[in-house]
Design a protein around this motif. Structure first.
Motif, PDB file in Angstrom:
ATOM      1  N   LEU A 184      12.408  30.300   2.841  1.00  0.00           N
ATOM      2  CA  LEU A 184      11.591  31.219   3.644  1.00  0.00           C
ATOM      3  C   LEU A 184      11.877  32.669   3.280  1.00  0.00           C
ATOM      4  O   LEU A 184      10.952  33.467   3.083  1.00  0.00           O
ATOM      5  N   VAL A 185      13.160  33.029   3.173  1.00  0.00           N
ATOM      6  CA  VAL A 185      13.518  34.412   2.825  1.00  0.00           C
ATOM      7  C   VAL A 185      12.982  34.759   1.439  1.00  0.00           C
ATOM      8  O   VAL A 185      12.445  35.854   1.218  1.00  0.00           O
ATOM      9  N   ALA A 186      13.100  33.825   0.490  1.00  0.00           N
ATOM     10  CA  ALA A 186      12.586  34.078  -0.865  1.00  0.00           C
ATOM     11  C   ALA A 186      11.079  34.284  -0.845  1.00  0.00           C
ATOM     12  O   ALA A 186      10.541  35.152  -1.547  1.00  0.00           O
ATOM     13  N   ALA A 187      10.375  33.490  -0.024  1.00  0.00           N
ATOM     14  CA  ALA A 187       8.915  33.618   0.057  1.00  0.00           C
ATOM     15  C   ALA A 187       8.519  34.949   0.693  1.00  0.00           C
ATOM     16  O   ALA A 187       7.533  35.576   0.289  1.00  0.00           O
ATOM     17  N   VAL A 188       9.279  35.390   1.695  1.00  0.00           N
ATOM     18  CA  VAL A 188       8.994  36.682   2.323  1.00  0.00           C
ATOM     19  C   VAL A 188       9.155  37.805   1.304  1.00  0.00           C
ATOM     20  O   VAL A 188       8.352  38.752   1.259  1.00  0.00           O
ATOM     21  N   VAL A 189      10.163  37.718   0.452  1.00  0.00           N
ATOM     22  CA  VAL A 189      10.362  38.727  -0.591  1.00  0.00           C
ATOM     23  C   VAL A 189       9.167  38.744  -1.541  1.00  0.00           C
ATOM     24  O   VAL A 189       8.643  39.812  -1.890  1.00  0.00           O
ATOM     25  N   ARG A 190       8.721  37.566  -1.960  1.00  0.00           N
ATOM     26  CA  ARG A 190       7.572  37.509  -2.892  1.00  0.00           C
ATOM     27  C   ARG A 190       6.312  38.073  -2.239  1.00  0.00           C
ATOM     28  O   ARG A 190       5.521  38.754  -2.891  1.00  0.00           O
ATOM     29  N   ARG A 191       6.125  37.769  -0.944  1.00  0.00           N
ATOM     30  CA  ARG A 191       4.950  38.290  -0.253  1.00  0.00           C
ATOM     31  C   ARG A 191       5.024  39.818  -0.135  1.00  0.00           C
ATOM     32  O   ARG A 191       4.016  40.510  -0.282  1.00  0.00           O
ATOM     33  N   MET A 192       6.207  40.341   0.107  1.00  0.00           N
ATOM     34  CA  MET A 192       6.383  41.785   0.164  1.00  0.00           C
ATOM     35  C   MET A 192       6.033  42.430  -1.162  1.00  0.00           C
ATOM     36  O   MET A 192       5.402  43.489  -1.221  1.00  0.00           O
ATOM     37  N   GLN A 193       6.413  41.790  -2.258  1.00  0.00           N
ATOM     38  CA  GLN A 193       6.178  42.368  -3.579  1.00  0.00           C
ATOM     39  C   GLN A 193       4.691  42.423  -3.917  1.00  0.00           C
ATOM     40  O   GLN A 193       4.270  43.269  -4.700  1.00  0.00           O
ATOM     41  N   SER A 194       3.916  41.548  -3.309  1.00  0.00           N
ATOM     42  CA  SER A 194       2.483  41.521  -3.619  1.00  0.00           C
ATOM     43  C   SER A 194       1.645  42.203  -2.539  1.00  0.00           C
ATOM     44  O   SER A 194       0.421  42.241  -2.644  1.00  0.00           O
ATOM     45  N   ALA A 195       2.298  42.706  -1.494  1.00  0.00           N
ATOM     46  CA  ALA A 195       1.556  43.298  -0.368  1.00  0.00           C
ATOM     47  C   ALA A 195       0.813  44.550  -0.798  1.00  0.00           C
ATOM     48  O   ALA A 195       1.384  45.432  -1.437  1.00  0.00           O
TER      49      ALA A 195
END
Length: 1028
Positions: A770-781
């Motif tokens: 979950l934390v890794a996915a949140v980081v990836r989503r932040m990078q593409s926001a």
């Protein structure tokens, strides 16, 4: 050269003619041919030759010039966003520039304008670096009084160019250009109004740029302008001292340009014009006073032409209203100027008196508002710009600048106007009501300032007495005789209800309720609704109860008649009535709810009306005994909509989800379960399968509300808890997918927090992913709000890990992030960049205090990371487009600890400023981290350690859940997080003061070293708390 027509030009002329053919097939073929030809060398020069050829038809020449402008935009400059290959060659560019300059003196105004626009479009790229002879050529044309067509073309061209001047050109341009412009403005016998207006518009553009520069180059700009001031001020004065002429838009337009120029001088160079200002003010006063009589005849009485809604050949409005608005704008600037305002204030009573006269309703407004109640509501609510609003803003500035003296001046002026209107009424003048309505409008507009002055003795009692006198006098008139005055009385009573006697307020409350039942003009019902929406919340229960059922009946009838703006007003009034009716409103739920649901469904595509209807339904829901019947009424309607979303009208699915979310808010368990059985599965499917971002957003919020209110029961209510959990994880996966547009993921932060808060045992095994996915989503926001909401998630996790924050840092270090050393480096680079932009009290508290905890950890990784510091100024002067391209912004890179201290110091500075301003709103807040809270957070430590090593545990999520105070109501209903968090109670001022004090005592040397890189203001803020 331009008049020679060769074979290629014959083809071009035929193509241009064909684009005007009525046959669509012929037009399309011609347009395609021209588009293909534009890719060939020589096309631009061919167009310029057609545009310049005086022997051709005007229509073809104008079309060629327009196409040339488009051609320049596409093919002139490589690297521009609009560029399409091929680029025009240097030789062809030179030919085009020469042809266009020679054609600027065309006798046809439309051709001249079209060619000027083409010249200006090229100048954006080439002037002055690659077109050094442009300005000298234009100045020669301007100075040639024997060629007025050339003057016209040059002025049109300069007016276009002056809008894009930079700080290098203006200082050298003004000494050469302004004397030429002064000659034009002072010679009406030679130059027509159009040319004079263009000259003044160029003066305005140049002084605007000088004003922008004056902040950095005050001495230099003053030196450029000072030699020009006296002759220009004298010319302005000579134009304004002559009385304003009736039905003469040329006179109004020149004055308006003068007023715009003066506004720039007052704003930016008031110290230079001090000696000439009194003369200017006398002339301006002549214009102001004489324009009132013209305005009364043209606009208020409607006996003369005000040229309303008419424009000149350049699209500039030439109405009397636009001139008067500009006059008020200048007066407002003068009144607000500390140096020049004192001169005006010597005659403030006269200024206010005449200003109130300008506030009278015009004949056009009376006609339009009588026929269209929606327009009346819109113009009143939105304060659409008009003479009426401009004059009221001037009165507001008088009060803000002069305080009690200004209020007394307005009261005296209102008294005088009231007396004069009484005389007019006695004499049988049918227009007596206009000035009475204008005085009430003026008083209502500044009601906040008047009420704030209530404690100032004479001002308050005098104002209260005056308003009471006017209202008592006018209460005797009937709603049919003077509907707008009657409506204004309602609105005025509502504004000043706190200072009027209870008897007067109750009288007009009953009158407003009665007006809704009567056949009266629409403006009266509008005024009654306005009064009720403001008076009902303050009305005693025993007064409203006998009237409430009749009021509901009247408002329900109005709902069927209202539309657009009036519907918004009726819904607002109905909401106030429901809240005021208390338990009595429960009796009318079966009557009102179906009507409101129908309004909501009919206007689902109108966000304003549908939200109003939703708020009315929410008010009904909150009445004791209404929730269950309302839910029973709504569920059979929204269930089929959510089950078959593809078959619904636009907006209906998203709106239905909003409706369900509203019902879930603070609902008891049995209601949540009933809604769950009808809507939960359908909401899951919408998030997983819809491509409509508004549907995804609203469904995400709805699911967060389900989890927040249903908690573990959400899984138990379903037939298969594991399947439900998988669906929730699939939703998280979709919302965190970097390929999903940011708009669709906007509320994922709230959803994730609800999952880890209320379903910890199910989420524990997924925490690292979950934390890794949140980081990836932040990078593409692509939306800042999405990134901020995810940062709050990380900030909250930091708090949960205290006092061993280092273990949470280790977790982030162990997770890779594309383009960065690790996820911790990435998250901190974004966090420190966005911290200053984070909105919301809760978010600011959590993220700011989390930064302090990170620094307190003294983790070795902190010193290894460098983040964006302050902006490096790339040069001096104004940043133009070319400068921005050649020298993009550069930033100082700071060690992460230094940046964190800087951000915390900035937060402390802002708090200290609020305290100095008397903002002690948060003085009662208590610290959130009680001993019990710390004990809860400590349970988080071992799970962080396990997650960092890739072995997440149940305790990790369970600890997160225990951090939140589950029994506390959420105090931030508009917060997307919608969680009851003890961190909400942080007193940020005390928290930061304690942090810096502890930092200073434990590691003074480190703090001193960091402070060397801070600004003086930041150092001062820290010193203020460590030395207390």
């Amino acid at each position: 050269m331009a008049n020679v027509v060769d074979q290629d030009q014959h083809w071009l002329l035929n193509c241009l003619s064909a684009t005007l053919d009525p046959n669509p097939e012929v037009r399309c073929f011609a347009e395609a041919s021209l588009n293909q030809a534009s890719l060939q060398p020589g096309f631009g020069s061919a167009l310029s030759k057609v545009a310049a050829n005086k022997e051709l038809a005007v229509g073809l020449r104008q079309l060629a010039a327009v196409l040339l402008k488009q051609f320049v935009k596409k093919h002139w400059q490589e690297g521009e966003d609009s560029f399409e290959p091929p680029v025009v060659s240097s030789d062809e560019k030179a030919v085009i520039r020469e042809i266009l300059l020679l054609a600027l003196d065309d006798s046809h105004k439309k051709i001249c304008t079209a060619i000027s626009m083409a010249v200006a479009s090229i100048a954006v790229y080439d002037w002055p670096d690659f077109w050094s002879d442009l300005l000298p050529f234009l100045l020669r044309l301007i100075n040639n009084q024997t060629n007025l067509n050339g003057v016209h073309g040059a002025m049109r061209c300069l007016a276009l160019l002056s809008a894009d001047l930079d700080d290098k050109i203006v200082p050298t341009l003004i000494p050469a250009l302004f004397p030429c412009l002064l000659t034009i403005v002072s010679s009406p016998q030679i130059y027509d109004t159009y040319i004079q207006n263009k000259a003044l518009s160029i003066v305005y553009s140049c002084t605007s740029m000088l004003g922008t520069m004056s902040g950095v180059y005050k001495t230099e700009t003053s030196a450029v302008l000072f030699p020009m001031l006296k002759p220009w001020m004298a010319q302005f004065s000579s134009i304004l001292e002559v009385p304003v002429q009736s039905e003469n838009p040329d006179d109004w337009s020149i004055r308006m340009e003068v007023l715009k120029c003066l506004n720039q001088f007052v704003q930016n160079f008031s110290s230079l014009i001090g000696s000439e200002f009194e003369e200017i003010l006398r002339s301006l006063w002549n214009t102001f006073v004489s324009s009132l009589r013209v305005y009364e005849r043209s606009s208020i009485e409607g006996t003369e032409d005000s040229y309303d809604g008419r424009y000149d050949s350049d699209g500039v409005e030439k109405s009397l209203d636009s001139f008067v608005i500009q006059m008020f704008e200048l007066l407002l600037t003068i009144v607000g100027n500390t140096r020049l305002g004192k001169v005006v204030m010597a005659n403030v009573k006269e200024l206010v008196y005449y200003t109130i006269s300008f506030l009278q309703m015009t004949e056009q407004q009376v006609h339009m508002w009588s026929m269209d109640a929606n327009q009346f509501v819109a113009d009143e609510d939105d304060a659409n710009y008009s003479c009426r609003i401009s004059g009221a803003l001037l009165l507001e500035e008088v009060v803000n600048t002069c305080g009690g003296e200004g209020i007394l001046a307005i009261i005296d002026a209102v008294k005088q106007q009231f007396t004069e209107s009484q005389s007019k009424k006695a004499a049988g003048d049918a227009s007596w009501w206009r000035i009475r309505e204008a005085t009430l409008f003026a008083l209502s507009f500044i009601s906040e300032q008047l009420l704030e002055a209530e404690e100032s003795g004479y001002v308050a009692s005098s104002c209260q007495h005056l308003i009471g006198q006017i209202i008592t006098e006018d209460s005797l008139i009937g709603p049919h005789e003077y509907p707008f005055l009657y409506a204004r009385i309602f609105a005025t009573v509502a504004k000043f209800s706190s200072v009027l006697s209870s008897g007067v307020v109750e009288h007009f409350l009953y009158a407003a309720i009665k007006a809704l039942t009567m056949d009266v003009p629409p403006p009266v019902k509008v005024g009654a609704c306005r009064a009720l929406s403001q008076l009902l919340p303050e009305t005693k229960n025993e007064i409203i109860q006998p009237q409430i059922l009749g009021l509901f009946s009247s408002l329900s009838d109005l709902l069927h008649q209202a539309s657009d703006e009036t519907l918004h007003l009726v819904l607002e009034t109905l909401q106030a009535a429901i809240k005021a009716g208390h338990e009595s409103s429960a009796f009318v739920e079966p009557i009102i709810s179906p009507v409101i649901l129908n309004v909501w469904a009919l206007h689902i595509s109108d966000p304003f009306i549908s939200i109003d209807a939703l708020e009315v339904l929410e008010a009904i829901k909150n009445i004791p005994g209404c929730l269950h019947p309302l839910v029973s009424r709504i569920l059979p309607y929204v269930g089929p909509i959510l089950s078959k979303p593809q078959e619904q009208a636009d907006g209906l699915v998203a709106g239905s989800l909003d409706l369900v979310t509203m019902l879930l808010k603070n609902a008891p368990g049995e209601v949540v379960k009933a809604i769950y059985e009808v809507c939960f599965d359908a909401t899951i499917r919408i998030v997983l399968h819809s491509d409509d971002h508004s549907e995804i957003q609203n469904a995400t919020e709805c699911l967060a509300a389900f989890i927040s209110n249903g908690r573990q029961e959400v899984l138990a209510w379903g037939s298969n808890s594991e399947s439900t959990m998988r669906s929730l994880l699939d939703i998280a996966s979709r919302l965190l997918d970097p390929n999903l547009e940011s708009s669709g993921s906007l509320f994922v932060g709230s959803f994730i927090l609800q999952l880890i808060l209320h379903l910890p045992s199910q989420m524990s095994v997924h925490i690292r992913d979950l934390v890794a996915a949140v980081v990836r989503r932040m990078q593409s926001a692509q939306i800042a709000a999405l990134g901020s909401s995810l940062l709050v998630v990380f900030a909250r996790l930091v708090h949960m890990s205290a006092p061993n924050v280092g273990q949470f840092i280790d977790l982030l270090i162990s997770i890779p992030a594309e383009g960065h050393v690790n996820s911790f480096a990435y998250v901190m680079s974004e966090w420190t960049k966005q911290q200053g932009e984070i909105q919301g009290a809760y978010q600011i508290k959590v993220t700011t205090s989390a930064l302090a905890l990170l620094l307190t950890s003294r983790h070795t990784e902190l010193a290894k990371i460098h983040v964006q510091g302050h902006l490096i100024k790339s040069g001096v002067g104004i940043t133009t487009r070319s400068k921005a391209k050649s020298a993009p912004d550069q930033w100082v890179m700071l060690p992460l600890p230094t940046k964190i201290v800087a951000l915390l110091a900035d937060a402390l500075t802002e708090i200290q400023e609020q305290v100095l301003a008397g903002d002690d709103e948060d003085s009662d807040w208590e610290e959130a981290q009680t001993g019990e809270d710390i004990e809860k957070d400590q349970e988080f430590l071992s799970s962080i350690s396990a997650a960092a090593s890739g072995k997440p545990t149940y305790e990790h999520l369970e600890a997160i859940a225990k951090v939140f105070n589950e029994d506390k109501e959420d105090q931030y209903e508009d917060d997307l997080l919608s969680i009851a968090d003890p961190l909400n109670q942080i007193n940020l001022a005390n928290y930061l003061a304690d942090f810096f004090t502890n930092f200073y005592q434990s590691d003074r040397q480190l703090l001193d070293n960091i402070c060397q890189s801070l600004t003086q203001a930041q150092r001062n803020a820290i010193q203020m708390v460590v030395r207390r």
